[in-house]
Design a protein around this motif. Structure first.
Motif, PDB file in Angstrom:
ATOM      1  N   PRO A  32       0.834  -1.210   0.000  1.00  0.00           N
ATOM      2  CA  PRO A  32       0.000   0.000   0.000  1.00  0.00           C
ATOM      3  C   PRO A  32       0.865   1.255   0.000  1.00  0.00           C
ATOM      4  O   PRO A  32       2.044   1.221   0.376  1.00  0.00           O
ATOM      5  CB  PRO A  32      -0.804  -0.126   1.295  1.00  0.00           C
ATOM      6  CG  PRO A  32       0.009  -1.015   2.174  1.00  0.00           C
ATOM      7  CD  PRO A  32       0.732  -1.960   1.265  1.00  0.00           C
ATOM      8  N   SER A  33       0.290   2.359  -0.410  1.00  0.00           N
ATOM      9  CA  SER A  33       1.057   3.596  -0.575  1.00  0.00           C
ATOM     10  C   SER A  33       1.709   4.047   0.723  1.00  0.00           C
ATOM     11  O   SER A  33       2.804   4.613   0.709  1.00  0.00           O
ATOM     12  CB  SER A  33       0.155   4.705  -1.123  1.00  0.00           C
ATOM     13  OG  SER A  33      -0.949   4.925  -0.253  1.00  0.00           O
ATOM     14  N   GLN A  34       1.061   3.784   1.861  1.00  0.00           N
ATOM     15  CA  GLN A  34       1.649   4.223   3.130  1.00  0.00           C
ATOM     16  C   GLN A  34       2.867   3.389   3.520  1.00  0.00           C
ATOM     17  O   GLN A  34       3.605   3.756   4.436  1.00  0.00           O
ATOM     18  CB  GLN A  34       0.612   4.182   4.261  1.00  0.00           C
ATOM     19  CG  GLN A  34       0.125   2.798   4.651  1.00  0.00           C
ATOM     20  CD  GLN A  34      -1.119   2.377   3.893  1.00  0.00           C
ATOM     21  OE1 GLN A  34      -1.378   2.901   2.800  1.00  0.00           O
ATOM     22  NE2 GLN A  34      -1.896   1.467   4.455  1.00  0.00           N
ATOM     23  N   ASP A  35       3.086   2.273   2.823  1.00  0.00           N
ATOM     24  CA  ASP A  35       4.241   1.416   3.116  1.00  0.00           C
ATOM     25  C   ASP A  35       5.307   1.489   2.028  1.00  0.00           C
ATOM     26  O   ASP A  35       6.144   0.592   1.910  1.00  0.00           O
ATOM     27  CB  ASP A  35       3.791  -0.039   3.285  1.00  0.00           C
ATOM     28  CG  ASP A  35       3.101  -0.285   4.618  1.00  0.00           C
ATOM     29  OD1 ASP A  35       3.243   0.564   5.510  1.00  0.00           O
ATOM     30  OD2 ASP A  35       2.422  -1.315   4.753  1.00  0.00           O
ATOM     31  N   GLU A  36       5.290   2.552   1.220  1.00  0.00           N
ATOM     32  CA  GLU A  36       6.326   2.718   0.198  1.00  0.00           C
ATOM     33  C   GLU A  36       7.703   2.599   0.847  1.00  0.00           C
ATOM     34  O   GLU A  36       7.956   3.170   1.909  1.00  0.00           O
ATOM     35  CB  GLU A  36       6.199   4.099  -0.455  1.00  0.00           C
ATOM     36  CG  GLU A  36       4.942   4.289  -1.284  1.00  0.00           C
ATOM     37  CD  GLU A  36       5.136   3.961  -2.752  1.00  0.00           C
ATOM     38  OE1 GLU A  36       5.997   3.116  -3.065  1.00  0.00           O
ATOM     39  OE2 GLU A  36       4.415   4.551  -3.579  1.00  0.00           O
ATOM     40  N   ASN A  89       9.611  11.804  -6.756  1.00  0.00           N
ATOM     41  CA  ASN A  89       9.411  10.986  -7.958  1.00  0.00           C
ATOM     42  C   ASN A  89       9.929   9.560  -7.823  1.00  0.00           C
ATOM     43  O   ASN A  89       9.879   8.809  -8.795  1.00  0.00           O
ATOM     44  CB  ASN A  89      10.109  11.629  -9.167  1.00  0.00           C
ATOM     45  CG  ASN A  89       9.263  12.687  -9.834  1.00  0.00           C
ATOM     46  OD1 ASN A  89       8.250  13.117  -9.282  1.00  0.00           O
ATOM     47  ND2 ASN A  89       9.673  13.122 -11.011  1.00  0.00           N
ATOM     48  N   GLN A  90      10.439   9.167  -6.676  1.00  0.00           N
ATOM     49  CA  GLN A  90      11.094   7.871  -6.579  1.00  0.00           C
ATOM     50  C   GLN A  90      10.120   6.724  -6.294  1.00  0.00           C
ATOM     51  O   GLN A  90      10.417   5.572  -6.606  1.00  0.00           O
ATOM     52  CB  GLN A  90      12.172   7.901  -5.486  1.00  0.00           C
ATOM     53  CG  GLN A  90      13.397   8.719  -5.839  1.00  0.00           C
ATOM     54  CD  GLN A  90      13.120  10.205  -5.918  1.00  0.00           C
ATOM     55  OE1 GLN A  90      12.565  10.792  -4.990  1.00  0.00           O
ATOM     56  NE2 GLN A  90      13.491  10.820  -7.021  1.00  0.00           N
ATOM     57  N   ASN A  91       8.985   7.027  -5.702  1.00  0.00           N
ATOM     58  CA  ASN A  91       8.050   5.977  -5.306  1.00  0.00           C
ATOM     59  C   ASN A  91       6.931   5.798  -6.325  1.00  0.00           C
ATOM     60  O   ASN A  91       6.722   6.627  -7.210  1.00  0.00           O
ATOM     61  CB  ASN A  91       7.478   6.290  -3.920  1.00  0.00           C
ATOM     62  CG  ASN A  91       8.546   6.211  -2.841  1.00  0.00           C
ATOM     63  OD1 ASN A  91       9.340   5.276  -2.793  1.00  0.00           O
ATOM     64  ND2 ASN A  91       8.584   7.212  -1.966  1.00  0.00           N
ATOM     65  N   ARG A  92       6.197   4.723  -6.166  1.00  0.00           N
ATOM     66  CA  ARG A  92       5.186   4.355  -7.154  1.00  0.00           C
ATOM     67  C   ARG A  92       4.020   5.340  -7.204  1.00  0.00           C
ATOM     68  O   ARG A  92       3.340   5.455  -8.228  1.00  0.00           O
ATOM     69  CB  ARG A  92       4.685   2.938  -6.866  1.00  0.00           C
ATOM     70  CG  ARG A  92       5.795   1.897  -6.964  1.00  0.00           C
ATOM     71  CD  ARG A  92       5.277   0.495  -6.716  1.00  0.00           C
ATOM     72  NE  ARG A  92       4.442   0.019  -7.798  1.00  0.00           N
ATOM     73  CZ  ARG A  92       4.897  -0.476  -8.943  1.00  0.00           C
ATOM     74  NH1 ARG A  92       6.198  -0.539  -9.168  1.00  0.00           N
ATOM     75  NH2 ARG A  92       4.067  -0.900  -9.870  1.00  0.00           N
ATOM     76  N   ALA A  93       3.795   6.060  -6.129  1.00  0.00           N
ATOM     77  CA  ALA A  93       2.701   7.030  -6.118  1.00  0.00           C
ATOM     78  C   ALA A  93       2.888   8.106  -7.181  1.00  0.00           C
ATOM     79  O   ALA A  93       1.917   8.725  -7.627  1.00  0.00           O
ATOM     80  CB  ALA A  93       2.586   7.670  -4.735  1.00  0.00           C
ATOM     81  N   SER A  94       4.140   8.327  -7.604  1.00  0.00           N
ATOM     82  CA  SER A  94       4.422   9.336  -8.628  1.00  0.00           C
ATOM     83  C   SER A  94       4.216   8.794 -10.037  1.00  0.00           C
ATOM     84  O   SER A  94       4.344   9.541 -11.012  1.00  0.00           O
ATOM     85  CB  SER A  94       5.870   9.818  -8.496  1.00  0.00           C
ATOM     86  OG  SER A  94       6.774   8.776  -8.838  1.00  0.00           O
ATOM     87  N   GLY A  95       3.924   7.499 -10.151  1.00  0.00           N
ATOM     88  CA  GLY A  95       3.849   6.850 -11.455  1.00  0.00           C
ATOM     89  C   GLY A  95       5.116   6.108 -11.820  1.00  0.00           C
ATOM     90  O   GLY A  95       5.216   5.517 -12.899  1.00  0.00           O
TER      91      GLY A  95
END
Length: 561
Positions: A202-206, A270-276
């Motif tokens: 999940p996004s909170q566990d990036e 920009n490093q995590n998946r939330a940025s695409g």
């Protein structure tokens, strides 16, 4: 005296009769110990977070930590000579008492010892979910396997410790390189089988571990063990994962600015998946002015690549002796102080054969080679440094070219995008005297490197066609001239790693793993090259470890006795 002897004898007899294991097995109640610190899944989680933090500290971008993984290789050299304790002259700076030799050893064994406590106590804890228990085991196993991977690359075979140590131990014995690699593989195979897929985070566990991180590391270790088919299979499992891919289109923060997908990879947020971003595999997390993260006020906390790896450009004078810059600014590349600089081999040689002006990884926005004069008091205000008279360049001192004026790899900074707290004057962009942090998360692994590992395995099998195809995945993204099958050898792959990864890579580990540190440093490093010897391919075993291991001999690496 007889009375006292009688009392003592009674006491001894009482104690002898009272030596029941249950009585002697004390559980501390008023201070923290492993017995009362690991009683819930939350305790295990906290211990695992310590390992994440240890990894972040290991790669924090400071000259006295990460710097020794880069300096005195084909990638980097000290920019301050003997003014700082940075590896430059192998005959002087590298020996069993060198502080960084002990620091790396201690950092990895801290992870191992912490992991052994976790694994030794985890099964005695009540979990509501067995899936959570298995995931904790997998995370812990990854960290131990990764630590042994680092140790074997830096020191060769090391003592393999798999159980919690609860009392002083002075009889450690080195295991072979092969055994150390096998242990790392065993831990990472368990991790690969039991860690979640990247799509399940999940996004909170990036930033938490995924199976691709274990597979990526296995791809490297299988090359070392000679299991090339397994290496290719592990790398392919990452590359073929539909949730992981190279970024080939613009994305994330600043996607509408002048740039390219490679540049986008290193912009803030920009490093995590939330940025695409689908390229990152293991991303070290850091947040500005958040407890446990990076702080503007303290330049020792957080990631410090900008401060340590960039040139001290803002002290340069123009031909008239006036300051070229108002000071360190966000638009000029932050507030570096010039401890480590890239070698000329990296900044110039590897971009030859028609690629200097076409490979976007060498574009000015990715490797800055020019600056604009921004001091209104200079007669050259508004001009680029490249337009200054040739006499200015001819007059640069060794200090100027080593420390103050050299190409700057911009992934270490956040040009025109430093946090507000780091900016002293928003009008001019001048930064705080304590600035110098890298205000982005940092890649420990991304799939671009996975392609290069698979190319290395293909090359070792003699399949240069498939190796070239993998390398060209990166070169096509960069707009570079594709490599021909006949031009692929291990030196080409190592050069491509410099072009693609540079400061992200633990360069010393790569070269030591391939037993090419000596050869490549002699070829590419003008200061360390004349001093390195073949035995320097490995670090020495720290002197203190040998001296305190009093019950048996802990063997030193050849050349350091």
């Amino acid at each position: 005296m007889k009375v006292y002897r009688y009392i003592i004898m009674v006491g001894i007899l009482f104690l002898a009769g009272a030596c029941d294991e249950d009585i002697l097995d004390e559980t501390p109640l008023d201070f923290l110990s492993p017995e009362n610190s690991f009683t819930t899944p939350e305790d295990i989680e906290a211990a695992l977070f310590l390992n994440y933090d240890n990894i972040r500290n290991f790669y924090d971008g400071k000259y006295f930590t990460t710097g020794h993984l880069h300096s005195a290789t084909d990638l980097a050299m000290s920019s301050r000579g003997t003014a700082i304790p940075l590896l430059e002259d192998y005959t002087i700076d590298l020996n069993p008492t060198s502080f960084f030799v002990a620091n790396y050893w201690n950092a990895m064994y801290s992870i191992i010892f912490n992991t052994n406590v976790i694994l030794g106590r985890l099964d005695g804890i009540d979990y509501d979910s067995e899936d959570e228990r298995t995931r904790h085991k997998a995370e812990a196993s990854f960290f131990r396997g990764y630590a042994y991977r680092c140790l074997v690359n830096l020191y060769g075979g090391v003592p393999i410790v798999l159980d919690e140590i609860s009392s002083p131990k002075r009889d450690f014995v080195r295991d072979t390189k092969e055994a150390t690699v096998a242990q790392a593989i065993s831990d990472l195979e368990f991790a690969a089988e039991n860690l979640p897929n990247v799509s399940e985070i999940p996004s909170q566990d990036e930033g938490r571990l995924v199976n691709a991180a274990a597979l990526h590391t296995l791809a490297e270790l299988y090359i070392t063990s000679g299991d090339l088919d397994k290496s290719i299979a592990a790398a392919s499992a990452v590359i073929d994962d539909p949730n992981i891919s190279l970024m080939t289109t613009r994305f994330g923060n600043r996607a509408t600015d002048d740039g390219d997908p490679y540049w986008d990879l290193f912009q803030r947020n920009n490093q995590n998946r939330a940025s695409g971003n689908t390229e990152g595999i293991y991303v070290i997390q850091t947040e500005t002015n958040v407890p446990g993260g990076s702080t503007v006020e303290n330049f020792t906390a957080g990631l410090s690549y900008e401060r340590n790896y960039g040139p001290l450009y803002f002290v340069l004078k123009d031909p008239d002796g006036e300051d070229i810059f108002l000071g360190p600014t966000t638009q000029a590349g932050g507030r570096p102080v010039g401890f480590i600089r890239p070698t000329p081999y990296f900044t110039h040689t590897i971009w030859g054969n028609g690629n200097f002006d076409v490979d976007v990884r060498n574009h000015e926005r990715n490797i800055q080679r020019d600056w604009m004069v921004d001091n209104p008091g200079s007669a050259y205000f508004g001009q680029n440094i490249s337009d200054l008279p040739q006499s200015w360049f001819d007059g640069l001192s060794a200090q100027d070219t080593l420390r103050d004026f050299f190409p700057n790899v911009t992934k270490i900074t956040t040009k025109n995008d430093h946090p507000a707290d780091a900016i002293l004057d928003a009008t001019t962009g001048e930064l705080s005297p304590l600035a110098g942090k890298t205000h982005t998360d940092w890649y420990l692994m991304r799939v671009a490197e996975t392609y290069l590992l698979r190319a290395e395995a293909y090359l070792a099998q003699g399949n240069t066609g498939l190796a070239a195809a993998d390398i060209n995945m990166l070169r096509n993204r960069a707009g570079a001239i594709p490599v021909a099958e006949g031009d692929v050898d291990i030196d080409y792959i190592l050069d491509e790693r410099l072009r693609e990864l540079n400061w992200e890579e633990q360069r010393r580990m790569t070269l030591s793993r391939l037993n090419l540190l000596f050869e490549r440093t002699v070829m590419a490093n003008p200061t360390a090259g004349p001093t390195i010897q073949p035995f320097n391919n490995l670090f020495p075993i720290p002197f203190r470890e040998i001296e305190t291991n009093t019950e048996t001999v802990l063997e030193q690496n050849p050349g350091y006795n």
